[in-house]
Design a protein around this motif. Sequence first.
Motif, short mmCIF file in Angstrom:
data_model
loop_
_atom_site.label_atom_id
_atom_site.label_comp_id
_atom_site.label_asym_id
_atom_site.label_seq_id
_atom_site.Cartn_x
_atom_site.Cartn_y
_atom_site.Cartn_z
N VAL A 60 0.86 -1.18 0.00
CA VAL A 60 0.00 0.00 0.00
C VAL A 60 0.90 1.23 0.00
O VAL A 60 1.86 1.32 0.78
CB VAL A 60 -0.94 0.02 1.22
CG1 VAL A 60 -1.58 1.40 1.40
CG2 VAL A 60 -2.01 -1.05 1.09
N ILE A 61 0.59 2.18 -0.87
CA ILE A 61 1.36 3.42 -0.97
C ILE A 61 0.49 4.56 -0.46
O ILE A 61 -0.56 4.85 -1.04
CB ILE A 61 1.80 3.67 -2.43
CG1 ILE A 61 2.73 2.54 -2.88
CG2 ILE A 61 2.51 5.02 -2.55
CD1 ILE A 61 3.11 2.61 -4.36
N VAL A 62 0.93 5.18 0.64
CA VAL A 62 0.15 6.22 1.31
C VAL A 62 0.66 7.59 0.88
O VAL A 62 1.81 7.95 1.18
CB VAL A 62 0.21 6.06 2.84
CG1 VAL A 62 -0.59 7.16 3.53
CG2 VAL A 62 -0.28 4.67 3.26
N SER A 63 -0.18 8.34 0.22
CA SER A 63 0.19 9.67 -0.30
C SER A 63 -0.92 10.66 0.02
O SER A 63 -1.53 11.25 -0.87
CB SER A 63 0.44 9.61 -1.81
OG SER A 63 1.36 8.61 -2.15
N THR A 64 -1.19 10.83 1.29
CA THR A 64 -2.26 11.70 1.77
C THR A 64 -1.66 12.88 2.53
O THR A 64 -0.46 12.89 2.81
CB THR A 64 -3.18 10.91 2.71
OG1 THR A 64 -2.43 10.51 3.87
CG2 THR A 64 -3.75 9.67 2.03
N PRO A 65 -2.48 13.86 2.92
CA PRO A 65 -1.98 14.88 3.85
C PRO A 65 -1.47 14.24 5.14
O PRO A 65 -1.91 13.15 5.53
CB PRO A 65 -3.21 15.76 4.09
CG PRO A 65 -4.01 15.63 2.83
CD PRO A 65 -3.83 14.20 2.42
N ASP A 66 -0.57 14.95 5.82
CA ASP A 66 0.14 14.37 6.97
C ASP A 66 -0.79 13.80 8.04
O ASP A 66 -0.48 12.77 8.65
CB ASP A 66 1.02 15.43 7.63
CG ASP A 66 2.11 15.96 6.71
OD1 ASP A 66 2.28 15.42 5.60
OD2 ASP A 66 2.82 16.92 7.12
N HIS A 67 -1.92 14.44 8.28
CA HIS A 67 -2.76 14.04 9.41
C HIS A 67 -3.43 12.69 9.20
O HIS A 67 -3.95 12.11 10.17
CB HIS A 67 -3.81 15.12 9.70
CG HIS A 67 -4.88 15.25 8.66
ND1 HIS A 67 -4.62 15.77 7.41
CD2 HIS A 67 -6.21 14.94 8.67
CE1 HIS A 67 -5.75 15.78 6.70
NE2 HIS A 67 -6.71 15.28 7.44
N THR A 68 -3.45 12.16 7.98
CA THR A 68 -4.01 10.83 7.75
C THR A 68 -2.96 9.77 7.44
O THR A 68 -3.31 8.62 7.20
CB THR A 68 -5.06 10.87 6.62
OG1 THR A 68 -4.55 11.61 5.50
CG2 THR A 68 -6.35 11.49 7.09
N HIS A 69 -1.69 10.14 7.47
CA HIS A 69 -0.63 9.15 7.26
C HIS A 69 -0.76 7.98 8.23
O HIS A 69 -0.67 6.81 7.85
CB HIS A 69 0.75 9.78 7.45
CG HIS A 69 1.21 10.60 6.30
ND1 HIS A 69 2.46 11.19 6.25
CD2 HIS A 69 0.60 10.96 5.14
CE1 HIS A 69 2.59 11.86 5.13
NE2 HIS A 69 1.48 11.73 4.44
#
Length: 459
Positions: free
Chosen positions: A106-115
């Motif tokens: 899974v590659i997580v590329s969201t704003p910091d608060h949802t990392h």
Amino acid sequence: MIKHNYKLSRREYLKMGLLGTGALATGGFTIGCESVFGKSKLNVALIGGGGIAKTAFNDCKEENVVAIADVDEVTGSIGFEAFPKAKRYKDFRRMLDAHHKELDLVIVSTPDHTHFAATYAAMERGIAVHTQKPLTHNIWQARTLQAAAKKFKVQTVMGNQGHNFEGMRQIKDWYDAGLLGEVREVHAWTGRTTTNNANAKLEYPAQTVPETLDWDLWLGSSRERPYNAAFCPKKWRWHWDYGSGGLGDIGCHTLDIPVYTMGLGYPSVVYLDNSIDFRHEFDDKIPHPEGATYIYEFAATLKRPAVKVYWYEGGRMPKFPEAVHSETPEMIHAIGTGGCMLVGDKNTILSASMRPVQPKLIYNWEELKNNLPEKKTPRAVGNPIQEIMAAIRGDIEKCGSDFDYAVPLTEIVLLGTIAFRSNKKVIYNPGSLTFSDKTLNTYVKEPVRKGWEYGNGLI
């Protein structure tokens, strides 16, 4: 003839090299088709389909992108168009529930608060993760992910791409070979400005939520508040609820250089001293009014003396040796955007721009560059996406910026943001995740909305 053990996981089959032969199938879907390189394809999901996620697209095109989750149909459209066969979701939790048994990465590329929530949700399902920098939004989250990597036994990597650059390895080779002598000062800088404190004082009236956006999902674990375009989709980094300012944006790139090269560990104290700025000696540009100068002090060890690391942002800059001022116009331009300088008593390394693209020694470079030390530092496997794919397949043991490395680096960056937010000296006890000034302990872990609790009790 291979005797199948169906109790083995898909990931164990991958490492055994069986999936490239189509040896494992579920229903009508054959897992791990043969790729153009003769290796089994990985099944990948993207959490965040636009923005920084685009940096993963080229490598993912050689794999099976099974699903993409993005809370906004507009930002996610870039990924949806790049991988039209991928199933589309807004809620990554529903995506993981539907596909976790077949996913390898899974590659997580969201704003910091949802990392944190996205990363932990994948890890607890036994899936390897690539998460963008900074790894998390607070210290507790970072340490919990480090513990989760051990508990769930998954491969991990943070997307601080410069960690894999040849320049990073060169800097460490030169330092280890003694070319710098003893280093007591490091200077790192960026043109980015942390406007978060100022923005926190502003009023943000409720605006109409775009039809393409699920605002509640975008908020994730953070507190409920009305939608405003100042937060989403592009300016979230400059609000403490969602991002960590200029230091959070660039620190895991540029401060990675001294942390990796010198093995810095945790700082003994972090504070601001805004009287320190030498931009006027570099050019006639005026730093941003909200720019700042941070100082990290690292205690001496058996291998090195005490070190002060200075972080300048908002256009502020360190005092450069005279040799730097005579650099080429191209180098001067690159220095103006950001960089890092390791100052030794024998020589100094200059690395212009946020990542170690083309480092050099500033004294006797023309003489030294043709007679540099032997390459002893292990080189990385491509970029972080390629690296974690190699780790999943068993080609390498682990990634260089896995969570054991990325968590302390992320904590160093977050400690600076706490100094900025509080305007206090930050003395941190990494063993207990507490501060000498107990009023700062509120920064360790933020309140979480119901339904977004992950990792409680793990540390």
